[in-house]
Write an enzyme that holds these catalytic residues in place. Structure first.
Site, PDB file in Angstrom:
ATOM      1  N   ASP A   8      18.357  24.830  -3.887  1.00  9.17           N
ATOM      2  CA  ASP A   8      19.107  23.627  -3.548  1.00  9.17           C
ATOM      3  C   ASP A   8      19.566  23.725  -2.097  1.00  9.17           C
ATOM      4  OD1 ASP A   8      20.350  21.161  -3.916  1.00  9.17           O
ATOM      5  OD2 ASP A   8      22.195  22.065  -4.656  1.00  9.17           O
ATOM      6  N   ARG A   9      19.653  22.613  -1.421  1.00 11.45           N
ATOM      7  CA  ARG A   9      20.021  22.640  -0.009  1.00 11.45           C
ATOM      8  C   ARG A   9      21.521  22.880   0.180  1.00 11.45           C
ATOM      9  NH1 ARG A   9      20.148  17.586   4.033  1.00 11.45           N
ATOM     10  NH2 ARG A   9      22.326  17.737   3.509  1.00 11.45           N
ATOM     11  N   ASP A  10      22.335  21.900  -0.176  1.00 11.57           N
ATOM     12  CA  ASP A  10      23.770  21.982   0.091  1.00 11.57           C
ATOM     13  C   ASP A  10      24.438  23.032  -0.795  1.00 11.57           C
ATOM     14  OD1 ASP A  10      23.503  19.963   1.962  1.00 11.57           O
ATOM     15  OD2 ASP A  10      23.991  18.384   0.536  1.00 11.57           O
ATOM     16  N   ASP A  16      28.232  23.390   2.114  1.00 13.16           N
ATOM     17  CA  ASP A  16      28.445  22.094   1.475  1.00 13.16           C
ATOM     18  C   ASP A  16      29.776  21.538   1.972  1.00 13.16           C
ATOM     19  OD1 ASP A  16      28.246  19.912  -0.198  1.00 13.16           O
ATOM     20  OD2 ASP A  16      28.655  21.024  -2.026  1.00 13.16           O
ATOM     21  N   TYR A  21      29.429  14.096   3.368  1.00 16.73           N
ATOM     22  CA  TYR A  21      28.023  14.476   3.375  1.00 16.73           C
ATOM     23  C   TYR A  21      27.671  15.106   4.717  1.00 16.73           C
ATOM     24  CZ  TYR A  21      27.602  11.326  -0.633  1.00 16.73           C
ATOM     25  OH  TYR A  21      27.730  10.718  -1.846  1.00 16.73           O
ATOM     26  N   ASN A  53      19.335  16.296  -3.501  1.00 13.02           N
ATOM     27  CA  ASN A  53      19.573  14.907  -3.881  1.00 13.02           C
ATOM     28  C   ASN A  53      20.547  14.342  -2.849  1.00 13.02           C
ATOM     29  OD1 ASN A  53      20.136  12.465  -5.037  1.00 13.02           O
ATOM     30  ND2 ASN A  53      21.347  13.286  -6.717  1.00 13.02           N
ATOM     31  N   GLN A  54      20.069  13.523  -1.960  1.00 13.91           N
ATOM     32  CA  GLN A  54      20.895  12.997  -0.878  1.00 13.91           C
ATOM     33  C   GLN A  54      21.361  11.580  -1.192  1.00 13.91           C
ATOM     34  OE1 GLN A  54      22.075  14.831   1.746  1.00 13.91           O
ATOM     35  NE2 GLN A  54      21.239  16.442   0.447  1.00 13.91           N
ATOM     36  N   ALA A  55      22.398  11.488  -2.004  1.00 11.73           N
ATOM     37  CA  ALA A  55      22.934  10.189  -2.416  1.00 11.73           C
ATOM     38  C   ALA A  55      23.488   9.401  -1.242  1.00 11.73           C
ATOM     39  CB  ALA A  55      24.013  10.387  -3.472  1.00 11.73           C
TER      40      ALA A  55
END
Length: 79
Positions: A8-10, A16, A21, A53-55
């Site tokens: 996972d990225r963040d 994070d 964001y 997942n970049q909401a």
């Protein structure tokens, strides 16, 4: 058969931001250990795939272009 590790990225690749964001390269803080960790995973015979997942893009808080720039920066820091 190809072996792949999904990260996972963040929170795994970069810090994070709990109150916002990561909207730009200037807000990006890749953890110092990440390049060496990715190298070790690769040396063990695995490909690394970073998922996220970049909401914020969907909410219109930053653009796809901003996200692409952040992704390019992450790639350049860990290659």
């Amino acid at each position: 058969m190809e072996k792949i590790v999904f990260l996972d990225r963040d929170g795994v690749i970069n810090r994070d931001l709990e109150v916002d964001y990561v909207r730009s390269v200037s807000a990006l803080e890749v953890f110092d250990f990440v390049p060496a960790a990715v190298r070790r995973i690769n040396d063990a015979g695995f490909k690394v795939v970073i998922i996220s997942n970049q909401a914020g893009v969907g909410k219109g808080l930053y653009s796809q272009q901003d996200l692409d720039e952040i992704t390019r920066e992450i790639n350049s820091r860990i290659e």
